[in-house]
Scaffold this active site. Structure first.
Site, PDB file in Angstrom:
ATOM      1  N   ALA A 126      12.578  -4.008  -4.350  1.00 49.21           N
ATOM      2  CA  ALA A 126      12.218  -5.431  -3.903  1.00 49.21           C
ATOM      3  C   ALA A 126      10.865  -5.687  -3.730  1.00 49.21           C
ATOM      4  O   ALA A 126      10.194  -4.836  -2.924  1.00 49.21           O
ATOM      5  CB  ALA A 126      13.162  -5.596  -2.592  1.00 49.21           C
TER       6      ALA A 126
ATOM      7  N   ILE B 190       0.371  12.996   8.510  1.00 47.48           N
ATOM      8  CA  ILE B 190       0.506  14.119   9.303  1.00 47.48           C
ATOM      9  C   ILE B 190       1.732  14.547   9.834  1.00 47.48           C
ATOM     10  O   ILE B 190       2.466  13.379  10.391  1.00 47.48           O
ATOM     11  CB  ILE B 190      -0.696  13.915  10.690  1.00 47.48           C
ATOM     12  CG1 ILE B 190      -1.895  13.600  10.420  1.00 47.48           C
ATOM     13  CG2 ILE B 190      -0.247  15.332  11.484  1.00 47.48           C
ATOM     14  CD1 ILE B 190      -2.754  13.296  11.555  1.00 47.48           C
TER      15      ILE B 190
ATOM     16  N   LYS C 298       3.419   3.817  18.215  1.00 45.51           N
ATOM     17  CA  LYS C 298       3.420   5.224  17.668  1.00 45.51           C
ATOM     18  C   LYS C 298       3.450   6.185  18.995  1.00 45.51           C
ATOM     19  O   LYS C 298       4.278   7.195  19.053  1.00 45.51           O
ATOM     20  CB  LYS C 298       2.282   5.368  17.050  1.00 45.51           C
ATOM     21  CG  LYS C 298       2.085   4.757  15.479  1.00 45.51           C
ATOM     22  CD  LYS C 298       0.733   4.762  15.128  1.00 45.51           C
ATOM     23  CE  LYS C 298       0.629   3.996  13.764  1.00 45.51           C
ATOM     24  NZ  LYS C 298      -0.757   4.161  13.416  1.00 45.51           N
TER      25      LYS C 298
ATOM     26  N   GLY D 140       0.380   8.542   9.890  1.00 46.02           N
ATOM     27  CA  GLY D 140       0.369   8.528   8.226  1.00 46.02           C
ATOM     28  C   GLY D 140       1.056   9.729   7.610  1.00 46.02           C
ATOM     29  O   GLY D 140       1.959  10.016   7.876  1.00 46.02           O
TER      30      GLY D 140
ATOM     31  N   ASP E   4      -0.244  -1.209  17.791  1.00 45.21           N
ATOM     32  CA  ASP E   4       0.046  -0.109  16.907  1.00 45.21           C
ATOM     33  C   ASP E   4       0.132   1.147  17.597  1.00 45.21           C
ATOM     34  O   ASP E   4       1.055   1.864  17.212  1.00 45.21           O
ATOM     35  CB  ASP E   4      -0.932  -0.169  15.642  1.00 45.21           C
ATOM     36  CG  ASP E   4      -0.587   0.732  14.558  1.00 45.21           C
ATOM     37  OD1 ASP E   4       0.540   0.504  13.771  1.00 45.21           O
ATOM     38  OD2 ASP E   4      -1.217   1.638  14.486  1.00 45.21           O
TER      39      ASP E   4
ATOM     40  N   GLU F 166       9.033   9.786   9.638  1.00 41.94           N
ATOM     41  CA  GLU F 166       7.745  10.744   9.708  1.00 41.94           C
ATOM     42  C   GLU F 166       6.772   9.812   9.609  1.00 41.94           C
ATOM     43  O   GLU F 166       5.663   9.923  10.309  1.00 41.94           O
ATOM     44  CB  GLU F 166       8.029  11.972   8.933  1.00 41.94           C
ATOM     45  CG  GLU F 166       6.924  12.650   8.932  1.00 41.94           C
ATOM     46  CD  GLU F 166       6.904  13.558  10.123  1.00 41.94           C
ATOM     47  OE1 GLU F 166       7.535  14.300  10.498  1.00 41.94           O
ATOM     48  OE2 GLU F 166       5.759  13.202  10.973  1.00 41.94           O
TER      49      GLU F 166
ATOM     50  N   LYS G 245       6.857   1.861  12.395  1.00 48.67           N
ATOM     51  CA  LYS G 245       6.724   2.255  13.882  1.00 48.67           C
ATOM     52  C   LYS G 245       6.947   1.023  14.875  1.00 48.67           C
ATOM     53  O   LYS G 245       7.857   1.411  16.091  1.00 48.67           O
ATOM     54  CB  LYS G 245       5.241   2.609  14.412  1.00 48.67           C
ATOM     55  CG  LYS G 245       4.108   1.496  13.924  1.00 48.67           C
ATOM     56  CD  LYS G 245       3.376   2.026  12.545  1.00 48.67           C
ATOM     57  CE  LYS G 245       2.804   0.771  11.993  1.00 48.67           C
ATOM     58  NZ  LYS G 245       1.723   1.126  11.303  1.00 48.67           N
TER      59      LYS G 245
ATOM     60  N   THR H  83       0.822  -1.062   0.013  1.00 51.67           N
ATOM     61  CA  THR H  83       0.154  -0.134   0.071  1.00 51.67           C
ATOM     62  C   THR H  83       0.935   1.184   0.016  1.00 51.67           C
ATOM     63  O   THR H  83       0.733   1.957  -0.788  1.00 51.67           O
ATOM     64  CB  THR H  83      -0.848   0.112   1.332  1.00 51.67           C
ATOM     65  OG1 THR H  83      -1.632  -1.165   1.157  1.00 51.67           O
ATOM     66  CG2 THR H  83      -1.633   1.174   1.083  1.00 51.67           C
ATOM     67  N   VAL H  84       1.659   1.249   0.923  1.00 45.68           N
ATOM     68  CA  VAL H  84       2.515   2.653   0.971  1.00 45.68           C
ATOM     69  C   VAL H  84       3.595   2.747   0.187  1.00 45.68           C
ATOM     70  O   VAL H  84       4.001   3.548  -0.542  1.00 45.68           O
ATOM     71  CB  VAL H  84       3.139   2.702   2.492  1.00 45.68           C
ATOM     72  CG1 VAL H  84       3.850   4.010   2.875  1.00 45.68           C
ATOM     73  CG2 VAL H  84       2.018   2.557   3.665  1.00 45.68           C
TER      74      VAL H  84
END
Ligand code: HSE
Length: 436
Positions: A43, A136, A205, A134, A201, A129, A105, A13-14
């Site tokens: 990769a 922000i 963070k 995400g 999660d 960051e 994270k 996704t990212v």
């Protein structure tokens, strides 16, 4: 000047969002960075995805270790996630003289100190960051924008999946599992969604934010962690009746006893802006002694939103390639030799107000028994709701909001209340924060 060459680990996704933005906004990004930024080597276990995304003129491999060892690569972006092999890859990239950008994270919260030490030794940058909230830019805001302040506390909705689930439960009465499946399909949820719903999660963070806010070492293991799995539709509705919203909040606060570092479902007055942050959106409220309260809001997950933070780090590193390593912005905002050993306090020492829901039998004297236990611990009731009797069970829900009390005292009182013959099951308790 030649473009900076980037090796990308992971095209999920990212990774996909990052590649798409770098291609679409290449010119604007180069104008800001001072030179072009090119993905040279990727990769991925799914090479077909590169062509689906329109990524051209890029070498592909299924072996991420090939990328971190490649002599042409200047910056490695780690978007594989998880602890291993992400850690080995990041350490190898640094060993091979490459700067690193990561959205991971879990990796930073657990192994950040070791990774930063290696980067320091090699004169390299590790940028993260995208690891918190995400798109922000909260790490930049805390590390740089708020550098004048003594941060007093911060409170954030920092897990998009959890916020999406709680929002859908409140607005549409949807079923927990059904909403979670949608968050997974949209690419918001972690590979192991228990990390989202059990608060892990958010705890990763929060421990990063807390270190940066207070200049203390990363201490994920000391973060009190409670997820949203026990929040019922009923609690969401009762909270609303009392003028509150239930949000999964990460709270870090400096107190005289030490640092509170905790994630858990929390009642927030519905008049607060942060109580109205819905869906996958994240928001973090930071209270600084000079600036007062500042609020940061935006998409907490998703391909291009998180890619935006990854690329901001890439631009920062590209700009800093000629900067003396000792003069770069410190990872945890404070100079490494200035970190303090202020303790992170246990949850028993924390003071908050509470929402308590009890299922009680229809008998005289029930309330008196409960209030006398609370009274003995100096816990007073600020609001009270009694729902009508359920004819089938012969029980009724009562809901209390307490004053601000010591959590240890509250636990003792609830243990006694749970043991009363007139109480069915255990009390549900959710912490309340006024955030004023
Ligand atoms: N699973 C995370 C969330 C993704 O839902 O917020 C972004 O870190």
């Amino acid at each position: 000047m030649d473009p900076v060459k980037v090796g990308l680990l992971g095209l999920g996704t990212v990774g996909g969002g990052t590649a798409t933005i770098l291609k679409r906004n290449a010119k604007e990004i180069a104008r800001r960075a001072g030179r072009g930024i090119e993905i040279d080597f990727i990769a991925t276990l799914d090479p077909a995805r590169a062509s689906e995304l329109g990524v051209e003129n890029t070498r592909l491999t299924k072996d991420a270790f090939e990328v971190v060892a490649d002599p042409d690569i200047d910056i490695v972006i780690e978007l594989i996630g998880g602890y291993s092999p992400a850690k080995e890859l990041v350490m190898a990239a640094l060993e091979n003289g490459k700067h690193v950008v990561t959205a991971n994270k879990a990796l930073i919260a657990m192994h950040g100190e070791e990774i930063f030490a290696k980067a320091q030794e090699k004169g390299l940058v590790v940028a993260f960051e995208a690891s918190v909230a995400g798109g922000i830019p909260i790490i930049k805001a805390l590390r740089e924008g708020l550098a004048a302040n003594n941060v007093e506390w911060l409170a954030g909705i920092i897990n998009g999946t959890g916020n999406f689930i709680l929002s859908e439960m409140r607005e549409k009465g949807r079923d927990f599992d059904d909403v979670l499946a949608e968050a997974q399909a949209l690419g918001y949820a972690e590979a192991d969604p228990t990390f989202d719903v059990e608060g892990i999660d958010a705890a990763h963070k929060l421990s990063i934010l807390s270190s940066i806010a207070f200049g203390i070492p990363l201490q994920f293991d000391k973060t009190y962690t409670e997820g949203i799995t026990k929040v019922t539709q009923q609690d969401v509705l009762y909270a609303e009746e009392l003028g509150y919203r239930i949000k999964h909040l990460g709270v870090a606060r400096r107190t005289e006893k030490g640092i509170e570092q905790r994630v858990h479902p929390t009642l927030i007055p519905e008049s607060r802006l942060i109580a109205n942050v819905n869906g996958v959106m994240n928001a973090i409220l930071v209270q600084g002694d000079a600036v007062g309260a500042t609020l940061y809001y935006g998409a907490g997950a998703g391909d291009e939103a998180t890619g935006s933070a990854v690329i901001a780090d890439l631009v920062d590193i590209t700009r800093s390639l000629s900067t003396d390593p000792q003069n770069r912005v410190p990872y945890l905002a404070f100079q490494p030799n200035e970190l303090q050993d202020t303790p992170v306090i246990s949850i028993d020492q924390v003071e908050t107000a509470f929402y308590v829901r009890l299922s009680v039998k229809d008998q005289a004297g029930v309330l008196a028994e409960i209030t006398s236990i609370l009274d003995a611990k100096n816990i007073s009731i600020e609001a009270f709701l009694q729902k009508e009797l359920n004819a089938d069970s012969g029980e009724a829900d009562i809901i209390l909001l307490t004053n601000v009390v010591n959590e240890g005292d509250m636990n003792d009182a609830l243990a006694q209340i749970d043991a009363l013959a007139v109480i069915d099951g255990k009390a549900t308790r959710i912490r309340v924060e006024s955030l004023s």
